[in-house]
Each structure stands twice: as C-alpha cells, then as structure tokens.
Design a protein around this motif. Structure first.
Motif, PDB file in Angstrom:
ATOM      1  N   TYR A  59       0.121   4.269   9.641  1.00 44.66           N
ATOM      2  CA  TYR A  59       0.069   5.060   8.425  1.00 44.66           C
ATOM      3  C   TYR A  59      -1.381   5.222   7.985  1.00 44.66           C
ATOM      4  O   TYR A  59      -2.153   4.257   7.978  1.00 44.66           O
ATOM      5  CB  TYR A  59       0.869   4.390   7.309  1.00 44.66           C
ATOM      6  CG  TYR A  59       2.279   4.039   7.714  1.00 44.66           C
ATOM      7  CD1 TYR A  59       3.298   4.968   7.612  1.00 44.66           C
ATOM      8  CD2 TYR A  59       2.579   2.774   8.231  1.00 44.66           C
ATOM      9  CE1 TYR A  59       4.595   4.664   7.995  1.00 44.66           C
ATOM     10  CE2 TYR A  59       3.873   2.454   8.625  1.00 44.66           C
ATOM     11  CZ  TYR A  59       4.875   3.401   8.506  1.00 44.66           C
ATOM     12  OH  TYR A  59       6.151   3.090   8.897  1.00 44.66           O
ATOM     13  N   LEU A  60      -1.745   6.439   7.617  1.00 42.31           N
ATOM     14  CA  LEU A  60      -3.104   6.738   7.210  1.00 42.31           C
ATOM     15  C   LEU A  60      -3.201   6.749   5.687  1.00 42.31           C
ATOM     16  O   LEU A  60      -2.403   7.422   5.015  1.00 42.31           O
ATOM     17  CB  LEU A  60      -3.520   8.110   7.764  1.00 42.31           C
ATOM     18  CG  LEU A  60      -5.002   8.412   7.859  1.00 42.31           C
ATOM     19  CD1 LEU A  60      -5.715   7.445   8.800  1.00 42.31           C
ATOM     20  CD2 LEU A  60      -5.212   9.860   8.313  1.00 42.31           C
ATOM     21  N   VAL A  61      -4.151   5.978   5.154  1.00 31.88           N
ATOM     22  CA  VAL A  61      -4.338   5.918   3.706  1.00 31.88           C
ATOM     23  C   VAL A  61      -5.804   6.176   3.381  1.00 31.88           C
ATOM     24  O   VAL A  61      -6.699   5.800   4.143  1.00 31.88           O
ATOM     25  CB  VAL A  61      -3.901   4.554   3.119  1.00 31.88           C
ATOM     26  CG1 VAL A  61      -2.419   4.353   3.278  1.00 31.88           C
ATOM     27  CG2 VAL A  61      -4.663   3.408   3.756  1.00 31.88           C
ATOM     28  N   ARG A  62      -6.052   6.809   2.243  1.00 31.15           N
ATOM     29  CA  ARG A  62      -7.428   7.102   1.830  1.00 31.15           C
ATOM     30  C   ARG A  62      -8.010   5.867   1.142  1.00 31.15           C
ATOM     31  O   ARG A  62      -7.788   5.628  -0.037  1.00 31.15           O
ATOM     32  CB  ARG A  62      -7.478   8.306   0.906  1.00 31.15           C
ATOM     33  CG  ARG A  62      -8.904   8.782   0.629  1.00 31.15           C
ATOM     34  CD  ARG A  62      -8.930  10.061  -0.176  1.00 31.15           C
ATOM     35  NE  ARG A  62     -10.295  10.503  -0.392  1.00 31.15           N
ATOM     36  CZ  ARG A  62     -11.022  11.217   0.464  1.00 31.15           C
ATOM     37  NH1 ARG A  62     -10.475  11.577   1.612  1.00 31.15           N
ATOM     38  NH2 ARG A  62     -12.251  11.573   0.190  1.00 31.15           N
ATOM     39  N   MET A  63      -8.758   5.097   1.913  1.00 31.60           N
ATOM     40  CA  MET A  63      -9.343   3.844   1.424  1.00 31.60           C
ATOM     41  C   MET A  63     -10.351   3.383   2.475  1.00 31.60           C
ATOM     42  O   MET A  63     -10.144   3.600   3.669  1.00 31.60           O
ATOM     43  CB  MET A  63      -8.243   2.786   1.243  1.00 31.60           C
ATOM     44  CG  MET A  63      -8.725   1.400   0.862  1.00 31.60           C
ATOM     45  SD  MET A  63      -7.373   0.188   0.861  1.00 31.60           S
ATOM     46  CE  MET A  63      -6.369   0.796  -0.484  1.00 31.60           C
ATOM     47  N   SER A  64     -11.442   2.773   2.046  1.00 29.87           N
ATOM     48  CA  SER A  64     -12.395   2.247   3.025  1.00 29.87           C
ATOM     49  C   SER A  64     -11.911   0.899   3.536  1.00 29.87           C
ATOM     50  O   SER A  64     -11.177   0.178   2.848  1.00 29.87           O
ATOM     51  CB  SER A  64     -13.780   2.088   2.391  1.00 29.87           C
ATOM     52  OG  SER A  64     -13.800   1.010   1.478  1.00 29.87           O
ATOM     53  N   ILE A  96       0.852  -1.178   0.000  1.00 28.89           N
ATOM     54  CA  ILE A  96       0.000   0.000   0.000  1.00 28.89           C
ATOM     55  C   ILE A  96       0.893   1.234   0.000  1.00 28.89           C
ATOM     56  O   ILE A  96       1.712   1.407   0.912  1.00 28.89           O
ATOM     57  CB  ILE A  96      -0.915   0.027   1.239  1.00 28.89           C
ATOM     58  CG1 ILE A  96      -1.829  -1.196   1.274  1.00 28.89           C
ATOM     59  CG2 ILE A  96      -1.725   1.317   1.281  1.00 28.89           C
ATOM     60  CD1 ILE A  96      -2.900  -1.207   0.210  1.00 28.89           C
ATOM     61  N   PRO A  97       0.778   2.100  -1.008  1.00 27.82           N
ATOM     62  CA  PRO A  97       1.588   3.325  -1.012  1.00 27.82           C
ATOM     63  C   PRO A  97       1.026   4.356  -0.036  1.00 27.82           C
ATOM     64  O   PRO A  97      -0.182   4.585   0.016  1.00 27.82           O
ATOM     65  CB  PRO A  97       1.468   3.815  -2.467  1.00 27.82           C
ATOM     66  CG  PRO A  97       0.175   3.244  -2.953  1.00 27.82           C
ATOM     67  CD  PRO A  97      -0.025   1.952  -2.225  1.00 27.82           C
ATOM     68  N   VAL A  98       1.901   4.969   0.750  1.00 26.57           N
ATOM     69  CA  VAL A  98       1.499   5.963   1.749  1.00 26.57           C
ATOM     70  C   VAL A  98       2.293   7.239   1.513  1.00 26.57           C
ATOM     71  O   VAL A  98       3.520   7.201   1.399  1.00 26.57           O
ATOM     72  CB  VAL A  98       1.765   5.433   3.183  1.00 26.57           C
ATOM     73  CG1 VAL A  98       1.364   6.484   4.206  1.00 26.57           C
ATOM     74  CG2 VAL A  98       1.008   4.144   3.428  1.00 26.57           C
ATOM     75  N   GLU A  99       1.577   8.362   1.428  1.00 26.13           N
ATOM     76  CA  GLU A  99       2.236   9.653   1.220  1.00 26.13           C
ATOM     77  C   GLU A  99       2.664  10.237   2.568  1.00 26.13           C
ATOM     78  O   GLU A  99       1.848  10.388   3.485  1.00 26.13           O
ATOM     79  CB  GLU A  99       1.292  10.621   0.513  1.00 26.13           C
ATOM     80  CG  GLU A  99       0.887  10.180  -0.893  1.00 26.13           C
ATOM     81  CD  GLU A  99       2.080  10.058  -1.825  1.00 26.13           C
ATOM     82  OE1 GLU A  99       3.036  10.871  -1.677  1.00 26.13           O
ATOM     83  OE2 GLU A  99       2.058   9.168  -2.684  1.00 26.13           O
ATOM     84  N   LEU A 100       3.955  10.565   2.689  1.00 18.60           N
ATOM     85  CA  LEU A 100       4.500  11.106   3.933  1.00 18.60           C
ATOM     86  C   LEU A 100       5.330  12.355   3.627  1.00 18.60           C
ATOM     87  O   LEU A 100       6.514  12.261   3.289  1.00 18.60           O
ATOM     88  CB  LEU A 100       5.372  10.061   4.648  1.00 18.60           C
ATOM     89  CG  LEU A 100       4.680   8.790   5.138  1.00 18.60           C
ATOM     90  CD1 LEU A 100       5.713   7.779   5.614  1.00 18.60           C
ATOM     91  CD2 LEU A 100       3.712   9.118   6.267  1.00 18.60           C
ATOM     92  N   GLY A 101       4.687  13.528   3.693  1.00 17.10           N
ATOM     93  CA  GLY A 101       5.418  14.785   3.511  1.00 17.10           C
ATOM     94  C   GLY A 101       6.210  14.854   2.232  1.00 17.10           C
ATOM     95  O   GLY A 101       7.406  15.169   2.266  1.00 17.10           O
ATOM     96  N   GLY A 102       5.583  14.539   1.115  1.00 19.96           N
ATOM     97  CA  GLY A 102       6.260  14.598  -0.175  1.00 19.96           C
ATOM     98  C   GLY A 102       6.996  13.339  -0.561  1.00 19.96           C
ATOM     99  O   GLY A 102       7.526  13.224  -1.664  1.00 19.96           O
ATOM    100  N   ARG A 103       7.063  12.378   0.358  1.00 21.38           N
ATOM    101  CA  ARG A 103       7.681  11.090   0.067  1.00 21.38           C
ATOM    102  C   ARG A 103       6.603  10.011   0.011  1.00 21.38           C
ATOM    103  O   ARG A 103       5.565  10.123   0.637  1.00 21.38           O
ATOM    104  CB  ARG A 103       8.716  10.726   1.145  1.00 21.38           C
ATOM    105  CG  ARG A 103       9.901  11.668   1.231  1.00 21.38           C
ATOM    106  CD  ARG A 103      10.865  11.259   2.334  1.00 21.38           C
ATOM    107  NE  ARG A 103      10.261  11.408   3.660  1.00 21.38           N
ATOM    108  CZ  ARG A 103       9.977  10.393   4.463  1.00 21.38           C
ATOM    109  NH1 ARG A 103      10.227   9.133   4.084  1.00 21.38           N
ATOM    110  NH2 ARG A 103       9.456  10.610   5.652  1.00 21.38           N
ATOM    111  N   THR A 104       6.862   8.974  -0.749  1.00 22.28           N
ATOM    112  CA  THR A 104       5.943   7.841  -0.836  1.00 22.28           C
ATOM    113  C   THR A 104       6.597   6.630  -0.202  1.00 22.28           C
ATOM    114  O   THR A 104       7.676   6.212  -0.618  1.00 22.28           O
ATOM    115  CB  THR A 104       5.557   7.514  -2.292  1.00 22.28           C
ATOM    116  OG1 THR A 104       4.947   8.663  -2.879  1.00 22.28           O
ATOM    117  CG2 THR A 104       4.575   6.349  -2.334  1.00 22.28           C
ATOM    118  N   ARG A 105       5.940   6.078   0.801  1.00 25.05           N
ATOM    119  CA  ARG A 105       6.443   4.871   1.450  1.00 25.05           C
ATOM    120  C   ARG A 105       5.525   3.712   1.087  1.00 25.05           C
ATOM    121  O   ARG A 105       4.307   3.854   1.072  1.00 25.05           O
ATOM    122  CB  ARG A 105       6.486   5.034   2.968  1.00 25.05           C
ATOM    123  CG  ARG A 105       6.970   3.779   3.688  1.00 25.05           C
ATOM    124  CD  ARG A 105       7.404   4.070   5.087  1.00 25.05           C
ATOM    125  NE  ARG A 105       7.989   2.896   5.715  1.00 25.05           N
ATOM    126  CZ  ARG A 105       8.605   2.902   6.875  1.00 25.05           C
ATOM    127  NH1 ARG A 105       8.746   4.036   7.546  1.00 25.05           N
ATOM    128  NH2 ARG A 105       9.107   1.803   7.393  1.00 25.05           N
TER     129      ARG A 105
END
Length: 246
Positions: free
Chosen positions: A172-177, A137-146
């Motif tokens: 990590y918070l991701v936009r997904m149900s 799952i890709p997670v956006e962290l302050g301009g970086r993708t983890r």
C-alpha cells in the motif's frame, strides 16, 4: 532539536567534531568537554539545573576517566542521555553496544557518517509510543479507506515523497516520508536496514551472509542490509531477541 555534549581529550578532534555537529540542522546546541571528569561534572550540572541533554558523542581512550567508564556512570542516571562513541579503535565496539550505545564512529569522522549517527540518535531520543496500542495507517484505495495495522507491516520502502507498506495481503502506498514513519514507530521494533528500507523485527526470520552481502528474510521477502547499517541491525536484532526471551 538535539542538545549534545562532545567529549575528546584531543583538542583538534574535539573542535572538528563540535563544528560538524553544529552544521546539522537537527542540532540545537553542542557543549564540549576535554576529559571524562569534566564531562561528568558538566552532565551532573546540566541535569541538576533541569537542562535537557539528548546525547553524548564520546571518545573512548582518554586519560583518567575513559569513555567506557564514563558511559557506565552515565547509565546510572535516572534519564541517561543517549551515547555515540567516536574513536580511532575498533576493539571496543562490542562493549560499546553492551552499554547500549546508539552508534560507534571511527575516526577520522566523515560528515556523511556523522549525519547518520545524528539521525539514529534523533530516532532513539524520540518519545516512545504506547506499544500496547497497535498504530494504524489509513490508505486510500479508489474511494475507500483501508486501515493497515502496524503489526501487519513486514517492511516499509521509501518511494520519493511516499512510502510503500508491504504486508502479507499486499502493498500500500501512503504519502509520508520514511523518516517520519520511523519516528512514529520508534520503540515498536522497526529497524532501518537501508536508507530506503525500514523493517519490522517481529517479521524477521533469518539473517545470513551471501556473496559478501548481509540479507534478511522478512515475511516471504529477502531484503539486503546496507554495509553502513549492518552492525546496527545485528546488534538491535540480538537485543530484541534477548528481551523477548522469558
């Protein structure tokens, strides 16, 4: 969309069950049968005609071919539909889950509880992902993708329109149900233990009863199991433990 068959020898109960199922937006079609023999004939005819049948809502105590015997016959099909038992009796629950039932409903069936059974059936009927490849799952962290690997996730927690993934390294918070994540990871050992919590069975080290509640130890966290999900969680953990045994 699910295509279902409802089976019950009591006509009022059958009509009520079919009506409630047809109100669910996830259900495309509901056929009915008033006894086990008719149900078996209908299933053979559907499969022979190449029609899809995703699930069967099945009464247990019926004259002639009862629900448990019918379930055993259905288990011999090349691609058997998923089973949900609907009964007024609690004494067949263990046998039902040995037959790999998705759920076990007690009459009178409440609409909310039936909706949960449909959700479980929908998840169980979804195509199983390739478990040889670890999803990320890709997670956006302050301009970086983890990229957070599936196997690193202890549990996922619903947060409105988001899901928080908890791992040994943090959350990590991701936009997904949560429902979408559950469908994505079905077959990968993730279990719904609460309406807002999805747990990885590989990270469960303990199940215990405390103060009338069921608790799971997941990684270093202790999580409650809702009363509604308790039986399903216990059965699924036992099945996965047995499957992992050499």
């Amino acid at each position: 969309m699910l295509r279902l068959l409802a089976v019950d020898d009591e006509v009022p109960a059958l009509e009520e069950l079919a009506y409630l199922l047809r109100q669910d937006s996830r259900v495309e079609q509901v056929s009915t049968a008033s006894n086990g023999v008719s149900a078996l004939q209908d299933m053979v005819q559907m499969i022979g005609a190449g029609e899809r049948l995703d699930g069967v809502f099945l009464d247990i105590r019926m004259p002639g071919l009862d629900g448990l015997d019918l379930a055993r016959l259905v288990g011999g099909f090349p691609s058997p539909p998923k089973l949900v038992f609907v009964t007024a009796h609690e004494d067949s629950a263990v046998t039902a889950f040995e037959l790999e039932a998705v759920d076990y409903l007690l009459k009178p069936v409440r609409a909310e509880r039936l909706a949960e059974a449909v959700r479980r059936l929908e998840v169980a009927s979804a195509p199983v992902a390739d478990q040889g490849v670890d999803d990320v799952i890709p997670v956006e962290l302050g301009g970086r993708t983890r990229f957070v690997p599936q196997q690193a996730v202890w549990y996922a927690e619903a947060k409105g329109d988001y899901v928080r993934l908890h791992t040994v390294d943090g959350s990590y918070l991701v936009r997904m149900s949560l429902a979408a994540l559950e469908r994505r990871w079905v077959g990968a050992g993730f279990i719904r233990v609460h309406r807002s919590t999805l747990v990885s069975a590989r990270h469960v080290s303990e199940l215990r009863f405390e103060g009338g509640r069921v608790l799971l130890t997941v990684g270093t966290e202790t999580l409650p199991v809702s009363r509604r999900h308790t039986r399903q969680v216990r059965e699924q953990l036992v099945r996965q433990f047995r499957a992992a045994m050499p």
